[in-house]
Design an enzyme around this catalytic site. Structure first.
Site, PDB file in Angstrom:
ATOM      1  N   LYS A  33      25.492  13.086   4.409  1.00  0.00           N
ATOM      2  CA  LYS A  33      25.050  14.476   4.281  1.00  0.00           C
ATOM      3  C   LYS A  33      23.812  14.693   5.137  1.00  0.00           C
ATOM      4  O   LYS A  33      22.825  13.975   5.020  1.00  0.00           O
ATOM      5  CB  LYS A  33      24.725  14.816   2.821  1.00  0.00           C
ATOM      6  CG  LYS A  33      24.269  16.272   2.619  1.00  0.00           C
ATOM      7  CD  LYS A  33      24.092  16.603   1.143  1.00  0.00           C
ATOM      8  CE  LYS A  33      22.783  16.079   0.572  1.00  0.00           C
ATOM      9  NZ  LYS A  33      21.605  16.846   1.081  1.00  0.00           N
ATOM     10  N   ASP A  60      24.740  20.282   5.119  1.00  0.00           N
ATOM     11  CA  ASP A  60      24.256  20.933   3.902  1.00  0.00           C
ATOM     12  C   ASP A  60      23.128  21.923   4.236  1.00  0.00           C
ATOM     13  O   ASP A  60      21.954  21.616   4.065  1.00  0.00           O
ATOM     14  CB  ASP A  60      23.763  19.843   2.941  1.00  0.00           C
ATOM     15  CG  ASP A  60      23.195  20.394   1.644  1.00  0.00           C
ATOM     16  OD1 ASP A  60      23.584  21.506   1.246  1.00  0.00           O
ATOM     17  OD2 ASP A  60      22.363  19.693   1.023  1.00  0.00           O
ATOM     18  N   LYS A  62      23.389  25.341   3.159  1.00  0.00           N
ATOM     19  CA  LYS A  62      23.357  26.329   2.062  1.00  0.00           C
ATOM     20  C   LYS A  62      23.113  27.753   2.558  1.00  0.00           C
ATOM     21  O   LYS A  62      22.189  28.441   2.130  1.00  0.00           O
ATOM     22  CB  LYS A  62      22.276  25.963   1.038  1.00  0.00           C
ATOM     23  CG  LYS A  62      22.430  24.601   0.388  1.00  0.00           C
ATOM     24  CD  LYS A  62      21.331  24.356  -0.638  1.00  0.00           C
ATOM     25  CE  LYS A  62      21.465  23.005  -1.304  1.00  0.00           C
ATOM     26  NZ  LYS A  62      21.044  21.896  -0.397  1.00  0.00           N
ATOM     27  N   ASP A  65      23.005  34.834   3.094  1.00  0.00           N
ATOM     28  CA  ASP A  65      22.501  36.002   3.814  1.00  0.00           C
ATOM     29  C   ASP A  65      23.551  37.106   3.696  1.00  0.00           C
ATOM     30  O   ASP A  65      24.528  36.961   2.956  1.00  0.00           O
ATOM     31  CB  ASP A  65      22.225  35.633   5.284  1.00  0.00           C
ATOM     32  CG  ASP A  65      21.064  36.428   5.883  1.00  0.00           C
ATOM     33  OD1 ASP A  65      21.068  37.671   5.734  1.00  0.00           O
ATOM     34  OD2 ASP A  65      20.163  35.813   6.477  1.00  0.00           O
ATOM     35  N   THR A 123      20.669  21.379  -8.744  1.00  0.00           N
ATOM     36  CA  THR A 123      20.470  20.411  -9.826  1.00  0.00           C
ATOM     37  C   THR A 123      19.020  20.372 -10.295  1.00  0.00           C
ATOM     38  O   THR A 123      18.706  19.729 -11.296  1.00  0.00           O
ATOM     39  CB  THR A 123      20.903  18.994  -9.395  1.00  0.00           C
ATOM     40  OG1 THR A 123      20.298  18.667  -8.142  1.00  0.00           O
ATOM     41  CG2 THR A 123      22.417  18.923  -9.277  1.00  0.00           C
ATOM     42  N   ARG A 215      18.274   8.989  -2.811  1.00  0.00           N
ATOM     43  CA  ARG A 215      17.235   7.971  -2.935  1.00  0.00           C
ATOM     44  C   ARG A 215      17.699   6.661  -3.547  1.00  0.00           C
ATOM     45  O   ARG A 215      17.133   5.607  -3.245  1.00  0.00           O
ATOM     46  CB  ARG A 215      16.060   8.556  -3.745  1.00  0.00           C
ATOM     47  CG  ARG A 215      15.226   9.519  -2.913  1.00  0.00           C
ATOM     48  CD  ARG A 215      14.249  10.332  -3.750  1.00  0.00           C
ATOM     49  NE  ARG A 215      14.907  11.385  -4.503  1.00  0.00           N
ATOM     50  CZ  ARG A 215      14.313  12.502  -4.870  1.00  0.00           C
ATOM     51  NH1 ARG A 215      13.048  12.713  -4.568  1.00  0.00           N
ATOM     52  NH2 ARG A 215      14.968  13.424  -5.553  1.00  0.00           N
TER      53      ARG A 215
END
Length: 239
Positions: A33, A60, A62, A65, A123, A215
Site C-alpha cells: 500500500k 491509498d 482516499k 471532492d 479505524t 507497523r
C-alpha cells in the site's frame, strides 16, 4: 482479490527508505500500500519502481471532492497500473459513481481497471468522535453498513472497514463485495493511534477479503519473519 497475501503499508517518508525495506524481501511477491506521505513525496515514479520489483499496489489516496474533480483524478490514476484505489464513501453516491466512470475511462485498452473501494469510517474514528465532533448521531456501525450499501449501489468493488464490521456489512451486501481491513495487529503489538484493531486470525474468522498491515511488519526487528508470521496466521497455516 480474495485470499490475497497481507498488504504491507509502506508508511515511509522516501523512496530510499522504502527500497531499503523491500530489499529484505527476496522471495516474496508482495502486495503493498502506497499512501499519501510516500506518494506526495515521490510522485508516480515510486509506483513504476515498485512495479519493476514485482509488487502489486494499493494506491491509498482516499479521494474526496466534487464528482467532476474525482472523475478527472481517477481517470489519471487509472493509467498507473495499480491494482486497487479508493475514495471516501462520505463523498456520496454521485461522487462514487463518477470515480468509477473515471477509472473506466482512463484504463488503457486491454488492461483491467483498478478495483475501486470506498472508505467507510477510518479505524481511528470512535463512536464518541462520530457523535461529539462530527455530529453524526447514528451509531458508528450503522454508518459503516449504510456507506457500504451505498458503495455497492454505486458499482464499487468494496469498502475499507474495520474487521469488527465485516460480518455486519455482509448481511447488507453481496458476498463477493470486498472488505479491505486495516488496523491489523498481532496480539502482542501496540494499537498506537488506531482504535478498532484486530489480529490476522480474527480477520480470517470474520471472512474479510484482505488485511492491511503496517507497523507490525515495517517496524519489526525482523520484517520478513513478521510478514511470514502474519501471513501464516492470516491463512490459517502453520509456520
Amino acid at each position: 482479490m480474495k485470499h490475497t497475501p497481507p498488504i504491507i503499508a509502506l508508511d515511509f517518508a522516501s523512496a530510499q527508505e522504502t527500497y531499503a525495506f523491500l530489499d529484505r524481501f527476496q522471495e516474496e511477491e508482495l502486495f503493498v500500500k502506497v499512501g499519501m506521505e510516500l506518494f506526495y513525496q515521490e510522485g508516480p515514479a515510486i509506483l513504476e519502481k515498485l512495479q519493476e520489483r514485482g509488487c502489486r499496489i494499493f494506491l491509498d489516496l482516499k479521494c474526496h471532492d466534487i464528482p467532476t474533480t474525482v472523475y478527472k483524478a481517477m481517470k489519471r490514476l487509472a493509467g498507473f497500473g495499480v491494482s486497487l484505489v479508493n475514495v471516501h464513501a462520505a463523498g456520496g453516491k454521485q461522487m462514487m459513481e463518477s470515480a468509477l466512470e473515471g477509472l473506466e475511462a482512463g484504463t488503457p485498452a486491454g488492461q483491467k481497471r483498478p478495483s475501486l473501494i470506498a472508505v467507510t469510517q477510518l479505524t481511528s474514528t470512535s463512536s464518541e468522535m462520530l457523535q461529539h465532533e462530527l455530529l453524526i448521531e447514528r451509531p458508528l456501525l450503522d454508518t459503516v453498513v449504510h456507506y457500504s450499501r451505498l458503495a455497492e449501489e454505486s458499482g464499487l468493488d468494496g469498502v475499507v472497514c474495520s474487521v469488527h464490521e465485516a460480518e455486519h456489512i455482509y448481511r447488507a451486501v453481496s458476498l463477493d463485495f470486498l472488505t479491505v481491513t486495516p488496523g491489523i495487529r498481532m496480539a502482542d503489538d501496540k494499537n498506537n493511534d488506531q482504535v478498532r484493531v484486530a489480529t490476522p486470525s480474527y480477520a480470517r474468522e470474520k471472512g474479510v477479503s484482505a488485511i492491511v498491515v503496517g507497523r507490525s511488519i515495517t517496524q519489526a526487528e525482523d520484517p520478513v519473519s513478521a510478514y511470514r508470521r502474519i501471513g501464516h496466521e492470516w491463512e490459517g497455516t502453520k509456520a
